[in-house]
Scaffold this motif. Sequence first.
Motif, short mmCIF file in Angstrom:
data_model
loop_
_atom_site.label_atom_id
_atom_site.label_comp_id
_atom_site.label_asym_id
_atom_site.label_seq_id
_atom_site.Cartn_x
_atom_site.Cartn_y
_atom_site.Cartn_z
N LYS A 7 75.35 67.10 18.77
CA LYS A 7 75.58 66.13 19.83
C LYS A 7 74.39 66.14 20.80
CE LYS A 7 79.72 64.99 18.44
NZ LYS A 7 80.02 63.63 17.92
N SER A 8 74.19 65.05 21.49
CA SER A 8 73.08 64.94 22.42
C SER A 8 73.32 65.83 23.64
CB SER A 8 72.92 63.49 22.88
OG SER A 8 74.03 63.09 23.68
N PRO A 9 72.26 66.25 24.32
CA PRO A 9 72.43 67.04 25.55
C PRO A 9 73.31 66.33 26.57
CG PRO A 9 70.15 67.12 24.83
CD PRO A 9 70.84 66.11 23.96
N LYS A 10 73.24 65.00 26.60
CA LYS A 10 74.06 64.24 27.54
C LYS A 10 75.54 64.40 27.20
CE LYS A 10 75.01 61.19 30.74
NZ LYS A 10 74.94 61.56 32.18
N SER A 11 75.89 64.35 25.91
CA SER A 11 77.29 64.51 25.50
C SER A 11 77.81 65.90 25.85
CB SER A 11 77.44 64.25 24.00
OG SER A 11 77.10 62.92 23.67
N VAL A 12 76.97 66.92 25.60
CA VAL A 12 77.37 68.29 25.93
C VAL A 12 77.54 68.42 27.44
CG1 VAL A 12 76.67 70.71 25.85
CG2 VAL A 12 76.21 69.22 23.89
N ALA A 13 76.63 67.84 28.19
CA ALA A 13 76.73 67.90 29.66
C ALA A 13 77.99 67.22 30.16
CB ALA A 13 75.49 67.26 30.29
N ASN A 14 78.37 66.10 29.54
CA ASN A 14 79.58 65.40 29.95
C ASN A 14 80.82 66.26 29.70
OD1 ASN A 14 78.15 63.15 30.76
ND2 ASN A 14 78.44 62.05 28.83
N ALA A 15 80.86 66.95 28.55
CA ALA A 15 82.00 67.81 28.24
C ALA A 15 82.09 68.98 29.21
CB ALA A 15 81.90 68.31 26.80
N LEU A 16 80.96 69.62 29.48
CA LEU A 16 80.97 70.77 30.39
C LEU A 16 81.26 70.33 31.82
CD1 LEU A 16 77.99 72.90 29.05
CD2 LEU A 16 80.43 73.38 28.86
N GLU A 17 80.81 69.16 32.20
CA GLU A 17 81.10 68.65 33.53
C GLU A 17 82.59 68.40 33.70
OE1 GLU A 17 81.24 67.23 37.30
OE2 GLU A 17 79.63 68.36 36.30
N LEU A 18 83.24 67.88 32.66
CA LEU A 18 84.69 67.67 32.72
C LEU A 18 85.41 69.02 32.80
CD1 LEU A 18 87.19 65.91 32.69
CD2 LEU A 18 87.06 65.86 30.19
N LEU A 19 84.98 70.00 32.02
CA LEU A 19 85.58 71.34 32.08
C LEU A 19 85.44 71.91 33.48
CD1 LEU A 19 86.86 73.82 30.72
CD2 LEU A 19 84.54 74.56 30.10
N ARG A 20 84.26 71.78 34.05
CA ARG A 20 84.03 72.30 35.40
C ARG A 20 84.89 71.57 36.43
NH1 ARG A 20 77.86 72.84 37.23
NH2 ARG A 20 77.99 70.57 37.43
N ARG A 21 85.08 70.27 36.22
CA ARG A 21 85.90 69.49 37.14
C ARG A 21 87.36 69.94 37.08
NH1 ARG A 21 85.42 62.99 37.34
NH2 ARG A 21 83.26 63.65 37.64
N ILE A 22 87.87 70.19 35.87
CA ILE A 22 89.25 70.64 35.71
C ILE A 22 89.44 72.00 36.36
CG2 ILE A 22 90.99 71.35 34.02
CD1 ILE A 22 89.71 69.32 32.07
N VAL A 23 88.49 72.90 36.13
CA VAL A 23 88.58 74.25 36.71
C VAL A 23 88.53 74.18 38.23
CG1 VAL A 23 87.36 76.44 36.94
CG2 VAL A 23 87.64 75.42 34.68
N ASN A 24 87.60 73.41 38.77
CA ASN A 24 87.49 73.29 40.23
C ASN A 24 88.75 72.70 40.83
OD1 ASN A 24 84.92 74.35 40.18
ND2 ASN A 24 83.89 72.37 40.21
N PHE A 25 89.38 71.78 40.10
CA PHE A 25 90.64 71.20 40.57
C PHE A 25 91.68 72.29 40.79
CE2 PHE A 25 94.88 69.60 39.48
CZ PHE A 25 95.02 68.54 40.37
N GLY A 26 91.79 73.21 39.84
CA GLY A 26 92.76 74.29 39.96
C GLY A 26 92.40 75.31 41.02
#
Length: 339
Positions: free
Chosen positions: A97-116
């Motif tokens: 996958k492109s670096p952008k796709s990986v960054a999008n996935a990790l950004e969503l993970l970080r967003r979910i974690v920060n939410f909690g």
Amino acid sequence: MNEDREYGSDDAGVYYIVGQDGRGGASRAKRKLAGEDSWTVARLWDEYQAANPGLKGMRVYRDIYNAHLQQLFGVRQPSEITPFDVDRLKLVAMKGKSPKSVANALELLRRIVNFGVKRDLCAGPRFKIQLPRVSNEKTEDLTEEELARLVRVIDHHLSAGTRYAAGAAMMKLVLFTGMRRGEIFRLKWSDLDFHRNNILLREPKGGRDVIIPMSSQARSLFEDWRVDAGDGCGKCCGSGTRGGNAGGSAYVFPGKDGGQRRDIRAQVNAIKREAGLPRDFRPLHGLRHVFASNLISRGVEFQIVQRLLTHRGGTVTHRYAHIRDDALRAAAELAGQLL
């Protein structure tokens, strides 16, 4: 155990908190103190979706979560996530996958974690989730020869009233104003103030409605398009030819039923090919870059260009407050003169 709470246990010996709602039962406030009640990434994701029902781009986030995060992180609590898990996502689960796709996935993970974490539902990882570097240096642009060819093709379709006239008008409007595709699709005749020469952009990317100046070139484009629309033929909605009113539509560039248009790719891609533009050039978004590049290369202040593009950020409104409307209007006029 906390003395301020009353605890009970079920037949299996699993403890739970007894509700203090005065309704005589633990059914509503019962919370098990076992693993199945822990704040896993999957549970936080469900809660995040419920808390943000109208979030723009949620459908994309769901696709990212289901495809890349659910299997690897769903059953884990944020505090259980390790750097190895993140490396596994990048190197194994998203291999190729492109670096952008990986960054999008990790950004969503970080967003979910920060939410909690922000809601004191869970503890976060013991390390910072780093996003891969994504190069944003590529700016779509056209040479003077390419731009000249494109303008000739656009003008041909507009003057001849071909089935690509609506796409041609939109492409020229982007060159005059820098507007986004969605802003053009939502544009109504009532949003055009021909008295003050302003354009009202509804629901731009920044969120709040904003007004941009209407240059004399953009005004002429609208006036010509409105004259063609006056016959009520609605051809731009059916065969794609001239006319922008679809038999009385409120939209400047309506769709087939006279409502808001949803797509214009076939028309603008055909014009792109006819003009001989690069295959990876995006007809509308790329022209937004051309609009900005033309102004900046002619010495227009970067902050003025940002205002015209309606870029927003945490301090954008304050930073640009000193820029006068006449400076914005002069820059908008220059964009048309350069063509």
